[in-house]
Motif scaffolding. Structure first.
Motif, PDB file in Angstrom:
ATOM      1  N   ALA A  41      15.668 -12.352  -4.994  1.00 49.91           N
ATOM      2  CA  ALA A  41      15.691 -11.852  -3.616  1.00 49.91           C
ATOM      3  C   ALA A  41      14.304 -11.482  -3.120  1.00 49.91           C
ATOM      4  O   ALA A  41      14.046 -11.480  -1.907  1.00 49.91           O
ATOM      5  N   LEU A  42      13.402 -11.183  -4.048  1.00 48.53           N
ATOM      6  CA  LEU A  42      12.028 -10.833  -3.692  1.00 48.53           C
ATOM      7  C   LEU A  42      11.099 -12.049  -3.706  1.00 48.53           C
ATOM      8  O   LEU A  42       9.890 -11.915  -3.519  1.00 48.53           O
ATOM      9  N   GLY A  43      11.660 -13.220  -3.947  1.00 46.65           N
ATOM     10  CA  GLY A  43      10.855 -14.435  -3.939  1.00 46.65           C
ATOM     11  C   GLY A  43      10.174 -14.747  -5.248  1.00 46.65           C
ATOM     12  O   GLY A  43       9.246 -15.563  -5.290  1.00 46.65           O
ATOM     13  N   LEU A  44      10.622 -14.111  -6.332  1.00 48.21           N
ATOM     14  CA  LEU A  44      10.075 -14.374  -7.659  1.00 48.21           C
ATOM     15  C   LEU A  44      11.159 -15.080  -8.473  1.00 48.21           C
ATOM     16  O   LEU A  44      12.007 -14.445  -9.086  1.00 48.21           O
ATOM     17  N   ASN A  45      11.109 -16.401  -8.461  1.00 50.00           N
ATOM     18  CA  ASN A  45      12.196 -17.209  -8.988  1.00 50.00           C
ATOM     19  C   ASN A  45      11.849 -17.877 -10.307  1.00 50.00           C
ATOM     20  O   ASN A  45      10.720 -18.351 -10.495  1.00 50.00           O
ATOM     21  N   GLN A  46      12.833 -17.927 -11.178  1.00 50.85           N
ATOM     22  CA  GLN A  46      12.662 -18.672 -12.408  1.00 50.85           C
ATOM     23  C   GLN A  46      12.532 -20.149 -12.066  1.00 50.85           C
ATOM     24  O   GLN A  46      13.326 -20.702 -11.303  1.00 50.85           O
ATOM     25  N   GLY A  47      11.512 -20.780 -12.604  1.00 54.15           N
ATOM     26  CA  GLY A  47      11.287 -22.188 -12.320  1.00 54.15           C
ATOM     27  C   GLY A  47      10.162 -22.447 -11.356  1.00 54.15           C
ATOM     28  O   GLY A  47       9.571 -23.525 -11.362  1.00 54.15           O
ATOM     29  N   SER A  48       9.858 -21.453 -10.505  1.00 49.80           N
ATOM     30  CA  SER A  48       8.716 -21.614  -9.599  1.00 49.80           C
ATOM     31  C   SER A  48       7.651 -20.549  -9.843  1.00 49.80           C
ATOM     32  O   SER A  48       6.463 -20.829  -9.761  1.00 49.80           O
ATOM     33  N   GLU A  49       8.068 -19.308 -10.151  1.00 46.26           N
ATOM     34  CA  GLU A  49       7.106 -18.258 -10.469  1.00 46.26           C
ATOM     35  C   GLU A  49       7.069 -17.918 -11.960  1.00 46.26           C
ATOM     36  O   GLU A  49       6.049 -17.449 -12.458  1.00 46.26           O
ATOM     37  N   TRP A  50       8.168 -18.090 -12.661  1.00 46.99           N
ATOM     38  CA  TRP A  50       8.199 -17.765 -14.088  1.00 46.99           C
ATOM     39  C   TRP A  50       9.142 -18.708 -14.824  1.00 46.99           C
ATOM     40  O   TRP A  50      10.054 -19.278 -14.228  1.00 46.99           O
ATOM     41  N   ASP A  51       8.870 -18.855 -16.112  1.00 50.13           N
ATOM     42  CA  ASP A  51       9.638 -19.806 -16.916  1.00 50.13           C
ATOM     43  C   ASP A  51      10.795 -19.159 -17.663  1.00 50.13           C
ATOM     44  O   ASP A  51      11.858 -19.763 -17.815  1.00 50.13           O
ATOM     45  N   PHE A  52      10.595 -17.963 -18.164  1.00 48.57           N
ATOM     46  CA  PHE A  52      11.662 -17.278 -18.890  1.00 48.57           C
ATOM     47  C   PHE A  52      11.448 -15.777 -18.780  1.00 48.57           C
ATOM     48  O   PHE A  52      10.349 -15.304 -18.459  1.00 48.57           O
ATOM     49  N   GLY A  53      12.503 -15.025 -19.039  1.00 42.60           N
ATOM     50  CA  GLY A  53      12.410 -13.573 -19.019  1.00 42.60           C
ATOM     51  C   GLY A  53      13.038 -12.975 -20.261  1.00 42.60           C
ATOM     52  O   GLY A  53      14.030 -13.500 -20.785  1.00 42.60           O
ATOM     53  N   VAL A  54      12.450 -11.896 -20.742  1.00 41.20           N
ATOM     54  CA  VAL A  54      13.035 -11.133 -21.845  1.00 41.20           C
ATOM     55  C   VAL A  54      13.312  -9.738 -21.287  1.00 41.20           C
ATOM     56  O   VAL A  54      12.399  -8.931 -21.108  1.00 41.20           O
ATOM     57  N   PHE A  55      14.578  -9.483 -20.961  1.00 46.04           N
ATOM     58  CA  PHE A  55      14.995  -8.243 -20.324  1.00 46.04           C
ATOM     59  C   PHE A  55      15.777  -7.398 -21.331  1.00 46.04           C
ATOM     60  O   PHE A  55      16.725  -7.897 -21.961  1.00 46.04           O
ATOM     61  N   SER A  56      15.413  -6.137 -21.448  1.00 48.74           N
ATOM     62  CA  SER A  56      15.970  -5.292 -22.501  1.00 48.74           C
ATOM     63  C   SER A  56      17.484  -5.190 -22.445  1.00 48.74           C
ATOM     64  O   SER A  56      18.146  -5.151 -23.483  1.00 48.74           O
ATOM     65  N   GLY A  57      18.044  -5.135 -21.233  1.00 48.42           N
ATOM     66  CA  GLY A  57      19.486  -5.011 -21.107  1.00 48.42           C
ATOM     67  C   GLY A  57      20.248  -6.257 -21.519  1.00 48.42           C
ATOM     68  O   GLY A  57      21.466  -6.217 -21.682  1.00 48.42           O
ATOM     69  N   ILE A  58      19.527  -7.362 -21.681  1.00 52.98           N
ATOM     70  CA  ILE A  58      20.145  -8.622 -22.088  1.00 52.98           C
ATOM     71  C   ILE A  58      19.918  -8.889 -23.572  1.00 52.98           C
ATOM     72  O   ILE A  58      20.836  -9.299 -24.287  1.00 52.98           O
ATOM     73  N   VAL A  59      18.702  -8.612 -24.052  1.00 56.05           N
ATOM     74  CA  VAL A  59      18.376  -8.939 -25.453  1.00 56.05           C
ATOM     75  C   VAL A  59      18.620  -7.782 -26.405  1.00 56.05           C
ATOM     76  O   VAL A  59      18.639  -7.965 -27.621  1.00 56.05           O
ATOM     77  N   GLY A  60      18.768  -6.556 -25.893  1.00 54.50           N
ATOM     78  CA  GLY A  60      19.067  -5.419 -26.759  1.00 54.50           C
ATOM     79  C   GLY A  60      17.873  -4.800 -27.455  1.00 54.50           C
ATOM     80  O   GLY A  60      18.034  -4.032 -28.405  1.00 54.50           O
ATOM     81  N   VAL A  61      16.676  -5.101 -26.991  1.00 54.55           N
ATOM     82  CA  VAL A  61      15.447  -4.493 -27.514  1.00 54.55           C
ATOM     83  C   VAL A  61      14.602  -4.103 -26.311  1.00 54.55           C
ATOM     84  O   VAL A  61      14.528  -4.861 -25.336  1.00 54.55           O
ATOM     85  N   GLU A  62      13.991  -2.926 -26.348  1.00 57.46           N
ATOM     86  CA  GLU A  62      13.219  -2.495 -25.195  1.00 57.46           C
ATOM     87  C   GLU A  62      11.811  -2.067 -25.596  1.00 57.46           C
ATOM     88  O   GLU A  62      11.557  -1.676 -26.733  1.00 57.46           O
ATOM     89  N   LYS A  63      10.889  -2.215 -24.646  1.00 55.46           N
ATOM     90  CA  LYS A  63       9.525  -1.738 -24.868  1.00 55.46           C
ATOM     91  C   LYS A  63       9.544  -0.218 -25.092  1.00 55.46           C
ATOM     92  O   LYS A  63      10.350   0.467 -24.463  1.00 55.46           O
ATOM     93  N   PRO A  64       8.714   0.287 -25.995  1.00 51.67           N
ATOM     94  CA  PRO A  64       7.575  -0.340 -26.661  1.00 51.67           C
ATOM     95  C   PRO A  64       7.867  -1.006 -28.003  1.00 51.67           C
ATOM     96  O   PRO A  64       6.930  -1.259 -28.763  1.00 51.67           O
TER      97      PRO A  64
END
Length: 267
Positions: free
Chosen positions: A150-173
């Motif tokens: 919605a903010l214009g940051l799209n997978q495929g045009s601005e980024w290739d992949f994402g690692v999000f803590s709520g999806i992968v179950g590991v969070e920074k740090p």
């Protein structure tokens, strides 16, 4: 040899680096309460109550409930209810449900966020230069599926992949989230990767601990930034400067002269 010639992967933090919150958390909680027919909560108490409630939920149910198999919506409902309670506000079930639906809906949209004007250009520049671009964020699935597009940051045009803590179950740090990013990018070696973020503890230190290069962005003129520099960390004021740093600095490198940057309040 320049750093740019060594890199295959660049990972980027999201909140505080690519996007920011608009206004105060209390604004949205207050508006939700008023729209549900109850008095507006005190902003300061609401904000402080949320900080404690959020920290407690993160401790008990890390990664937005992923670690304890708690649905994301239930995680937020518990957090929001505890936030109001700690601020001194108790509502009947029906009223709270109305308030929560408004809050949950708002933060699952682009409404509370703004994208920094240099973010899209920077990400596209990286991809045009042939780098794999990954996002690493302590966020749940709605960042990936709703907020960022919605903010214009799209997978495929601005980024290739994402690692999000709520999806992968590991969070920074936790350094494992950086190791996941290297693996997701195709097994990129740490010395061929750069991470960019706005936190020494969550971004710079763990990325360096796995052997990645790292760069800090200080958009808000934080008091800690001088300590970061004294520790030897490179710090730039925005992503335009980060682009120059990647393209022009020899390796090993020194920080360039800081340029003026407009400040923006964030939660």
């Amino acid at each position: 040899m320049s750093l740019m010639s060594k890199l295959r992967l660049v990972t980027v933090d999201v909140t505080g680096t690519l996007i920011a919150y608009k206004g105060q958390l209390g604004d949205y909680y207050c508006m939700a309460a008023k729209a549900s027919g109850v008095p507006c909560p005190d902003y300061t108490r609401m904000h402080e109550g949320f900080k404690v409630a959020y920290a407690e939920m993160t401790r008990k149910h890390p990664c937005f409930g992923h670690a304890t198999s708690m649905p994301t919506v239930e995680w937020w409902k518990t957090c929001v209810k505890d936030s109001f309670s700690r601020a001194g506000y108790e509502y009947d079930d029906d009223t709270f449900e109305k308030i929560f639906r408004r809050i949950y809906g708002a933060f699952g949209s682009s409404a509370p966020y703004s994208v920094f004007p240099d973010a899209q250009h920077f990400l596209r520049w990286l991809r045009n230069k042939g780098f794999v671009v990954g996002l690493i964020s302590n966020a749940e699935y709605r960042y990936r599926d709703v907020v960022l597009p919605a903010l214009g940051l799209n997978q495929g045009s601005e980024w290739d992949f994402g690692v999000f803590s709520g999806i992968v179950g590991v969070e920074k740090p936790d350094r494992r989230i950086y190791e996941m990013a290297l693996e997701t990018a195709g097994g990129v070696a740490p010395e061929e990767a750069l991470h960019i973020g706005d936190s020494m503890r969550k971004d710079y230190a763990p990325a360096r601990s796995v052997g990645m290069h790292a760069l800090l962005v200080d958009r808000f003129r934080t008091a800690d930034a001088e300590l970061w520099r004294r520790s030897g960390a490179p710090v730039v004021p925005d992503l335009a400067a980060a682009q120059e740093w990647i393209a022009g600095n020899p390796f090993p490198r020194e920080e360039r002269t800081r340029r003026p940057v407009a400040t923006e309040h964030r939660v």
